[in-house]
Structure formats: structure tokens, C-alpha cells
Design a protein around this motif. Structure first.
Motif, PDB file in Angstrom:
ATOM      1  N   ALA A 154       0.581  -1.484  -0.093  1.00  0.00           N
ATOM      2  CA  ALA A 154       0.034   0.188   0.134  1.00  0.00           C
ATOM      3  C   ALA A 154       1.262   0.837   0.196  1.00  0.00           C
ATOM      4  CB  ALA A 154      -0.260   0.204   1.140  1.00  0.00           C
ATOM      5  N   ILE A 155       0.396   2.669  -0.493  1.00  0.00           N
ATOM      6  CA  ILE A 155       1.153   3.429  -0.891  1.00  0.00           C
ATOM      7  C   ILE A 155       0.311   4.710  -0.171  1.00  0.00           C
ATOM      8  CG2 ILE A 155       2.940   4.777  -2.062  1.00  0.00           C
ATOM      9  CD1 ILE A 155       2.572   2.417  -4.544  1.00  0.00           C
ATOM     10  N   PHE A 156       0.894   5.801   0.534  1.00  0.00           N
ATOM     11  CA  PHE A 156       0.445   6.527   0.976  1.00  0.00           C
ATOM     12  C   PHE A 156       0.827   8.116   1.025  1.00  0.00           C
ATOM     13  CE2 PHE A 156      -1.608   2.842   3.727  1.00  0.00           C
ATOM     14  CZ  PHE A 156      -2.879   3.114   2.963  1.00  0.00           C
ATOM     15  N   ALA A 157       0.231   9.029   1.079  1.00  0.00           N
ATOM     16  CA  ALA A 157       1.336   9.947   1.369  1.00  0.00           C
ATOM     17  C   ALA A 157       0.206  10.711   2.325  1.00  0.00           C
ATOM     18  CB  ALA A 157       1.359  10.637   0.679  1.00  0.00           C
ATOM     19  N   ALA A 158       1.324  11.319   3.400  1.00  0.00           N
ATOM     20  CA  ALA A 158       0.539  12.238   5.048  1.00  0.00           C
ATOM     21  C   ALA A 158       1.168  13.323   5.248  1.00  0.00           C
ATOM     22  CB  ALA A 158      -0.480  11.326   5.481  1.00  0.00           C
ATOM     23  N   LYS A 213       4.053   1.149  13.460  1.00  0.00           N
ATOM     24  CA  LYS A 213       3.022   0.427  14.998  1.00  0.00           C
ATOM     25  C   LYS A 213       1.675  -0.605  14.605  1.00  0.00           C
ATOM     26  CE  LYS A 213       2.808   3.671  17.728  1.00  0.00           C
ATOM     27  NZ  LYS A 213       3.869   4.108  19.227  1.00  0.00           N
ATOM     28  N   VAL A 214       1.391  -1.265  13.180  1.00  0.00           N
ATOM     29  CA  VAL A 214       0.361  -1.715  12.934  1.00  0.00           C
ATOM     30  C   VAL A 214       0.717  -3.094  13.248  1.00  0.00           C
ATOM     31  CG1 VAL A 214      -1.098  -1.979  11.194  1.00  0.00           C
ATOM     32  CG2 VAL A 214      -0.419   0.261  11.851  1.00  0.00           C
ATOM     33  N   GLU A 215      -0.263  -4.292  13.937  1.00  0.00           N
ATOM     34  CA  GLU A 215      -0.294  -5.581  13.349  1.00  0.00           C
ATOM     35  C   GLU A 215      -0.273  -5.477  12.508  1.00  0.00           C
ATOM     36  OE1 GLU A 215      -0.806  -9.306  16.512  1.00  0.00           O
ATOM     37  OE2 GLU A 215      -2.233  -7.922  15.464  1.00  0.00           O
ATOM     38  N   VAL A 223      -6.394   2.261   5.319  1.00  0.00           N
ATOM     39  CA  VAL A 223      -6.553   3.147   4.686  1.00  0.00           C
ATOM     40  C   VAL A 223      -7.155   4.044   6.228  1.00  0.00           C
ATOM     41  CG1 VAL A 223      -8.344   4.543   3.088  1.00  0.00           C
ATOM     42  CG2 VAL A 223      -7.045   2.497   2.606  1.00  0.00           C
ATOM     43  N   ARG A 224      -8.099   3.098   7.108  1.00  0.00           N
ATOM     44  CA  ARG A 224      -8.673   3.999   7.787  1.00  0.00           C
ATOM     45  C   ARG A 224      -7.739   4.953   8.433  1.00  0.00           C
ATOM     46  NH1 ARG A 224     -14.271   2.901   8.314  1.00  0.00           N
ATOM     47  NH2 ARG A 224     -15.143   1.612   6.634  1.00  0.00           N
ATOM     48  N   TYR A 225      -6.770   3.843   8.944  1.00  0.00           N
ATOM     49  CA  TYR A 225      -5.553   4.490  10.060  1.00  0.00           C
ATOM     50  C   TYR A 225      -4.461   5.178   9.276  1.00  0.00           C
ATOM     51  CZ  TYR A 225      -1.509   3.701  13.088  1.00  0.00           C
ATOM     52  OH  TYR A 225      -0.007   3.917  14.122  1.00  0.00           O
ATOM     53  N   PHE A 226      -4.247   5.621   7.879  1.00  0.00           N
ATOM     54  CA  PHE A 226      -3.447   6.237   7.290  1.00  0.00           C
ATOM     55  C   PHE A 226      -4.625   7.805   7.724  1.00  0.00           C
ATOM     56  CE2 PHE A 226      -4.738   8.954   3.441  1.00  0.00           C
ATOM     57  CZ  PHE A 226      -4.034   9.337   3.106  1.00  0.00           C
ATOM     58  N   PHE A 227      -5.844   7.707   7.573  1.00  0.00           N
ATOM     59  CA  PHE A 227      -7.291   8.865   7.706  1.00  0.00           C
ATOM     60  C   PHE A 227      -6.809   9.522   9.029  1.00  0.00           C
ATOM     61  CE2 PHE A 227      -8.807   7.999   3.725  1.00  0.00           C
ATOM     62  CZ  PHE A 227      -9.568   9.290   3.409  1.00  0.00           C
ATOM     63  N   ILE A 240     -11.279   7.816  15.181  1.00  0.00           N
ATOM     64  CA  ILE A 240     -12.001   8.047  14.193  1.00  0.00           C
ATOM     65  C   ILE A 240     -13.465   7.737  13.750  1.00  0.00           C
ATOM     66  CG2 ILE A 240     -12.470   9.366  11.320  1.00  0.00           C
ATOM     67  CD1 ILE A 240      -9.537  10.520  11.841  1.00  0.00           C
ATOM     68  N   PHE A 241     -12.743   6.520  13.828  1.00  0.00           N
ATOM     69  CA  PHE A 241     -13.401   5.408  13.590  1.00  0.00           C
ATOM     70  C   PHE A 241     -13.089   4.354  14.670  1.00  0.00           C
ATOM     71  CE2 PHE A 241     -11.032   6.468   9.457  1.00  0.00           C
ATOM     72  CZ  PHE A 241     -12.812   6.671   8.660  1.00  0.00           C
ATOM     73  N   LYS A 242     -14.271   3.389  15.294  1.00  0.00           N
ATOM     74  CA  LYS A 242     -13.928   2.117  15.499  1.00  0.00           C
ATOM     75  C   LYS A 242     -12.416   1.754  16.472  1.00  0.00           C
ATOM     76  CE  LYS A 242     -18.882   1.389  15.492  1.00  0.00           C
ATOM     77  NZ  LYS A 242     -20.128  -0.165  15.662  1.00  0.00           N
ATOM     78  N   ASN A 243     -12.105   1.715  17.169  1.00  0.00           N
ATOM     79  CA  ASN A 243     -10.582   1.505  17.467  1.00  0.00           C
ATOM     80  C   ASN A 243     -10.369  -0.249  17.583  1.00  0.00           C
ATOM     81  OD1 ASN A 243      -9.464   4.110  18.370  1.00  0.00           O
ATOM     82  ND2 ASN A 243     -11.020   3.535  20.028  1.00  0.00           N
ATOM     83  N   ASP A 244     -11.499  -0.888  17.397  1.00  0.00           N
ATOM     84  CA  ASP A 244     -11.052  -2.576  16.986  1.00  0.00           C
ATOM     85  C   ASP A 244     -10.644  -3.035  15.749  1.00  0.00           C
ATOM     86  OD1 ASP A 244     -13.587  -1.854  16.078  1.00  0.00           O
ATOM     87  OD2 ASP A 244     -14.758  -3.460  17.358  1.00  0.00           O
ATOM     88  N   TYR A 245     -10.830  -2.026  14.891  1.00  0.00           N
ATOM     89  CA  TYR A 245     -10.133  -2.736  13.810  1.00  0.00           C
ATOM     90  C   TYR A 245      -8.635  -2.468  13.354  1.00  0.00           C
ATOM     91  CZ  TYR A 245      -8.689   2.105  12.364  1.00  0.00           C
ATOM     92  OH  TYR A 245      -7.866   3.631  12.401  1.00  0.00           O
TER      93      TYR A 245
END
Length: 294
Positions: free
Chosen positions: A130-134, A146-148, A196-200, A284-289
């Protein structure tokens, strides 16, 4: 250094590392046309979709298109041909030729079978990208590591027009490139939508051409998709935010070549002992995702 998935046999090593060529008409994928994805033998990342494969009659598997961001081109040692390598791990794949008019795309990736594995359409890929710019890639890399389920994160440049840009050139704002991260992940542990949700959540997607104090198009918010499934997921999540009356300036764009940044940018905060100055997680979203490794 990139993380590799597979140990290589002596024959695989000759081709993938030492850049030998397997004999024509001997590779297991030469006359092979099942639906699925061809992946790099060394690192396991996707290289080609089966719908881009065609019979060129040359004795090696041939493709007229690549998965965006998967292939790196460079001049061969003989100075005449263009070598193709896995953009992530540098595995030698073969050579690319243009102008032969064998397909409408007028390009042929001539690939050694031994450099690839094949994953049937109905099976899960061992690795995906996946490729992101932020904003500044130091902080984005730090947050994604930090993401499992995330195997590796590489800081780099993409989205522009200049080949092999330097940090100074990108910082000039004249290359069109964004500071970006390539996220390599295990789809059996985490899916693209969660990323994607984490990116936002880890940057301000309402700030245009900048992030915090870092101003310029090189710090823009953008998702670079590598296939239509990724595009649809990115659009879905973006629309969720828009429907909540949030101002989302994030662009969603088909991926281009991804250029690895200079080594001193990789693992920047780990090397320096500093902490991100404008990247942190906002709920922003539910934390369990998603699961964060502390």
C-alpha cells in the motif's frame, strides 16, 4: 535493506541475484495461463496480473503491463538492454522491450519463470503493498510500523515526473513527487481497508498541500492505489468521511513508480531518538479495526 520472504535455491540465486538467464522454453510459466497473480520469488510481493500475460513465442513468460509500483527499470550491464527488477527487493526478473508491436500496449516484459511464484485467483497473497502520502514521511513511517500485520515500511517519493529524485529535488516542490511510504503487509493479518482507515486517523486530511508546519505539495495527502479493489476501498472510506461533513482534500490516484528515499531517512525516529512532531492518532473510527503494537 528490505525484508525478504524466501530463501533461494542455488539455481534461483544464479538468476535472481547474479542475473543469469534461464534457458528458453524451460520455465514452468512459459506456457502457463491460469488466472491469478505472479509474485516475486524473493520477497513475495505482487509483480504481474495474469490478464497482462501473453504468448510472445520467445521462450520466456511475457507481460505487457506491470502492477503499478512493482517494477524498477535500469540500464543493463551490457549498456544496450533495459533490465527489470522487483522494485522492493531488487530481485532480477529479466528485461523489457518496446516497439515490437506484439500487443496494443507495445511493450514486453520478458521474465524468467524462476524469478516468480504464482498465486491462483482464489487464494490470499502472502504479501501486499500500500502506498500513502500524509506529510513528512518520517512520522508516517513511524506510525505505520506500530501496526500489527505490517511487515515493513519504506520512506520514499512518488506521484511526480522526475526519475530517481533526491530529497533536495523533492523539497524544491518542482518534481510533482510527494513524500510517501510504501507499506508492506500480511493480508492474512490486516486488510487494506484497515490501513486506509488508519491513514486517515494519523494525519490532518483537511489540510491542503501541507501537514502541520510542513507546507508544499510534497507534503500533500494522497492515496496511491495499485489495483481497482484498492481504489474502490479508498473511495469508500473517503466518502464515509465526506458524508460526515468532513472536508477531505485527500487525492486518490493510480500508483506510479515508487523511489526509495536516501538511507538516512529510513527509520529516522528510531535512529535519532526523536518523536513525530505532527503525526499522532486521532480517533475517527471504531478502535477495534486495527491492533497497535506498543
Amino acid at each position: 535493506m528490505t525484508k525478504k520472504l524466501n530463501n533461494l535455491s542455488p539455481d534461483e540465486y544464479k538468476v535472481i541475484v547474479n542475473k543469469a538467464t534461464e534457458p528458453p522454453f524451460t520455465g514452468k510459466f512459459n506456457n502457463f495461463f491460469e488466472e491469478g497473480t505472479y509474485i516475486c520469488k524473493q520477497c513475495g510481493l505482487p509483480l504481474y496480473e495474469s490478464n497482462s500475460k501473453f504468448d510472445a513465442g520467445c521462450g520466456w513468460p511475457s507481460f505487457d503491463d506491470e502492477i503499478p509500483g512493482a517494477i524498477r527499470r535500469q540500464l543493463d550491464a551490457d549498456g544496450r538492454r533495459t533490465e527489470i527488477l522487483c522494485a522492493y527487493c531488487g530481485a532480477h526478473l529479466g528485461h523489457v522491450f518496446e516497439g515490437e508491436k506484439l500487443t496494443k500496449k507495445n511493450v514486453r516484459h520478458c521474465v524468467n519463470s524462476i524469478s516468480m511464484d504464482f498465486i491462483p485467483k482464489e487464494k490470499t497473497l502472502p504479501r501486499q503493498r500500500a502506498i500513502f502520502a500524509a506529510g513528512c514521511f518520517w512520522g508516517v513511517e513511524y506510525m505505520f510500523k506500530k501496526v500489527e500485520g505490517v511487515i515493513d515500511v519504506v520512506s520514499g517519493y512518488t506521484g511526480g515526473h522526475l526519475k530517481d529524485p533526491t530529497y533536495e529535488q523533492v523539497c524544491s516542490g518542482k518534481t510533482g513527487h510527494a513524500e510517501s511510504v510504501l507499506v508492506v503487509y500480511d493480508p492474512s493479518i490486516i486488510d487494506y481497508e484497515a490501513l486506509v482507515r488508519y491513514f486517515f486517523e494519523i494525519h490532518d486530511f483537511t489540510q491542503e498541500d501541507g501537514q502541520g508546519p510542513d507546507i508544499g505539495e510534497q507534503y500533500r495527502s494522497e492515496i496511491f492505489y495499485t489495483n481497482e479493489e484498492q481504489r474502490n476501498i479508498a473511495e469508500k472510506v473517503k466518502n464515509e468521511l465526506i458524508n460526515r461533513n468532513l472536508n477531505v482534500v485527500t487525492k486518490i490516484t493510480r500508483a506510479k513508480d515508487f523511489y526509495r528515499a536516501e538511507e538516512y531517512h529510513q527509520d529516522y525516529y528510531k535512529k535519532t531518538g526523536k518523536s513525530p512532531y505532527c503525526h499522532f492518532r486521532r480517533t475517527i473510527f471504531k478502535n477495534d479495526y486495527i491492533k497497535i503494537i506498543v
